[in-house]
Design a protein around this motif. Sequence first.
Motif, short mmCIF file in Angstrom:
data_model
loop_
_atom_site.label_atom_id
_atom_site.label_comp_id
_atom_site.label_asym_id
_atom_site.label_seq_id
_atom_site.Cartn_x
_atom_site.Cartn_y
_atom_site.Cartn_z
N ALA A 132 4.79 -10.11 -5.10
CA ALA A 132 6.09 -9.86 -5.11
C ALA A 132 6.38 -8.60 -5.79
CB ALA A 132 6.95 -10.94 -5.76
N ALA A 133 5.42 -8.70 -6.86
CA ALA A 133 5.64 -7.45 -7.86
C ALA A 133 5.08 -6.09 -7.29
CB ALA A 133 5.01 -7.44 -9.46
N LEU A 134 4.21 -6.34 -6.39
CA LEU A 134 3.40 -5.17 -5.57
C LEU A 134 4.51 -4.71 -4.68
CD1 LEU A 134 1.17 -3.41 -4.56
CD2 LEU A 134 0.66 -5.10 -3.13
N HIS A 135 5.09 -5.87 -3.83
CA HIS A 135 6.08 -5.59 -2.77
C HIS A 135 7.40 -4.47 -3.51
CE1 HIS A 135 8.45 -5.92 0.73
NE2 HIS A 135 9.48 -5.98 -0.11
N ARG A 158 7.65 -0.40 -2.51
CA ARG A 158 9.01 -0.19 -1.58
C ARG A 158 9.78 0.72 -2.23
NH1 ARG A 158 10.23 -3.66 3.06
NH2 ARG A 158 11.72 -1.91 3.35
N LEU A 159 9.97 0.70 -3.50
CA LEU A 159 10.90 1.71 -4.20
C LEU A 159 10.28 3.10 -4.26
CD1 LEU A 159 11.62 -0.31 -7.36
CD2 LEU A 159 13.32 0.32 -5.46
N LYS A 160 11.20 4.01 -4.17
CA LYS A 160 10.90 5.42 -4.10
C LYS A 160 11.26 6.33 -5.36
CE LYS A 160 9.05 4.77 0.13
NZ LYS A 160 7.68 4.86 0.08
N PHE A 198 4.63 -4.76 -12.35
CA PHE A 198 3.48 -4.79 -11.61
C PHE A 198 2.17 -5.01 -12.40
CE2 PHE A 198 -0.17 -2.93 -9.45
CZ PHE A 198 -0.52 -3.98 -8.57
N HIS A 199 2.02 -4.11 -13.24
CA HIS A 199 1.02 -3.92 -14.04
C HIS A 199 0.92 -5.39 -15.08
CE1 HIS A 199 -1.63 -0.41 -13.35
NE2 HIS A 199 -0.48 0.17 -12.81
N ILE A 200 2.11 -5.65 -15.47
CA ILE A 200 2.01 -6.77 -16.39
C ILE A 200 1.72 -8.16 -15.52
CG2 ILE A 200 3.53 -8.25 -18.02
CD1 ILE A 200 2.59 -5.48 -19.21
N ALA A 201 2.33 -8.05 -14.37
CA ALA A 201 1.98 -9.33 -13.63
C ALA A 201 0.50 -9.35 -13.12
CB ALA A 201 3.06 -9.22 -12.14
N ALA A 213 1.33 9.83 -5.97
CA ALA A 213 2.64 8.82 -5.24
C ALA A 213 1.68 8.06 -4.17
CB ALA A 213 3.67 9.63 -4.72
N GLU A 214 0.98 8.80 -3.45
CA GLU A 214 0.26 8.18 -2.07
C GLU A 214 -0.98 7.23 -2.62
OE1 GLU A 214 -1.57 9.07 2.34
OE2 GLU A 214 -0.28 10.62 1.16
N GLY A 215 -1.80 7.92 -3.52
CA GLY A 215 -2.88 7.41 -3.91
C GLY A 215 -2.77 6.29 -4.88
N ALA A 216 -1.62 6.28 -5.64
CA ALA A 216 -1.23 5.29 -6.66
C ALA A 216 -1.12 4.08 -5.84
CB ALA A 216 -0.19 5.76 -7.42
N ALA A 217 -0.20 4.15 -4.68
CA ALA A 217 0.35 3.03 -4.04
C ALA A 217 -0.94 2.37 -3.11
CB ALA A 217 1.38 3.63 -2.95
N ARG A 218 -1.70 3.18 -2.68
CA ARG A 218 -2.67 2.59 -2.12
C ARG A 218 -3.66 1.70 -3.10
NH1 ARG A 218 -4.82 6.98 -0.53
NH2 ARG A 218 -6.39 7.26 -2.30
N GLU A 219 -3.93 2.34 -4.04
CA GLU A 219 -4.74 1.89 -5.39
C GLU A 219 -4.29 0.25 -5.74
OE1 GLU A 219 -5.09 4.88 -8.18
OE2 GLU A 219 -5.77 6.17 -6.71
N HIS A 220 -2.64 0.31 -5.93
CA HIS A 220 -2.13 -0.97 -6.47
C HIS A 220 -2.37 -2.00 -5.33
CE1 HIS A 220 1.26 1.56 -8.61
NE2 HIS A 220 0.27 1.44 -9.41
N THR A 221 -2.24 -1.43 -4.18
CA THR A 221 -2.38 -2.64 -3.14
C THR A 221 -3.82 -3.18 -3.12
OG1 THR A 221 -0.54 -1.49 -1.71
CG2 THR A 221 -2.34 -2.96 -0.58
N GLU A 222 -4.71 -2.22 -3.23
CA GLU A 222 -6.13 -2.70 -3.37
C GLU A 222 -6.68 -3.66 -4.43
OE1 GLU A 222 -8.33 0.98 -3.28
OE2 GLU A 222 -8.18 1.35 -1.06
N ILE A 223 -5.79 -3.08 -5.62
CA ILE A 223 -5.99 -3.99 -6.78
C ILE A 223 -5.40 -5.43 -6.67
CG2 ILE A 223 -5.46 -4.10 -9.15
CD1 ILE A 223 -5.28 -1.35 -9.14
#
Length: 236
Positions: A121-124, A128-130, A149-152, A187-197
Motif C-alpha cells: 500500500a505504501a508503495l502504491h 502514484r504521487l507526483k 514507504f521506507h519505514i513500512a 524520479a523514474e529510476g527511484a520509482a522502479r527501484e522502489h517497486t523492485e525492492i
Amino acid sequence: METPRVMQEPASEGRKPTLSSRLAAELREAILDGDLKPGSKVNLDQLRRQYDVSLSPMREAVSRLVPDGLVKFEDQRGYTITPISVDDLREVTLLRADLETAALGHSIERAGVDWEGEALAALHRVTRLKRDASDRQSIRIWEEAHTKFHIALGAGCAMPHLLHMCEVLHNLNERYRRILDTSSQRAEGAAREHTEICQAAVDRDKTRAMSLLRTHITLTGTILAAEMETSARFQG
C-alpha cells in the motif's frame, strides 16, 4: 520567506496536538526545505514573533527537534540549525544503508501478511504521487509518502529502537534531497527501484531485497554528494 502558518497536525489516538507539537511540525518542514538555513543561529524571539506565539511553546518546539538531529543545542550558545556537509551526508547514507537493510531483513524473517499488505500500500501511494518542483506542498506530500514507504519496509522487524533510528536518518537524508533538489535525476529510476525492492521483500527473497535497498540508498547518496560538491552554493 512568506509568513508561516502553524500546520494542523493530525491527532493521534483521539488526542488534540499541542501548540508546541504543531510548531515543531512546521519548524521541521522549514528546516527540511532549507528555509531555516543550515548552520544558522536560532533566534527564538524572532521565531515566536514570526509565528505569533509566546516564547515558551516556541522554545519547547525547537527543543523537540534536537533528538531528531535537525537542531543542535550548546550551553552558552543556544540553538543552531544543524549544519550540512558532504561528510555528514556520506555518514547518513552509510548508516541508512546499514540500518534500513537490517530492519528489512528482520521484517522478511519475522513479519506476516499484514506487513506485506502495508508495504504494498505504501508503495502504491508513493508511486502514484507526483512531485511538482513549482509546488512545495506536492513535494511535502510526496516526501511524507516516501518516508512512510521506507519505514513500512522495515516495520515488521519488531524493533522499535531500530525503526526510530531509521526514521531519524531518513529525515536527515530528506533535508539534503529537498535542499539540493535532485528529484528530476531520480524520479523514474527511484520509482522502479522502489517497486523492485518491495516485490523482492514480499516474495521473501531476503538477499535480493536487502541488496536492492542498499544499492538504492547508496546511489541516491552518491548523486546528492556529487551535486553538493559541484554546486556553487556550497563552495567556500
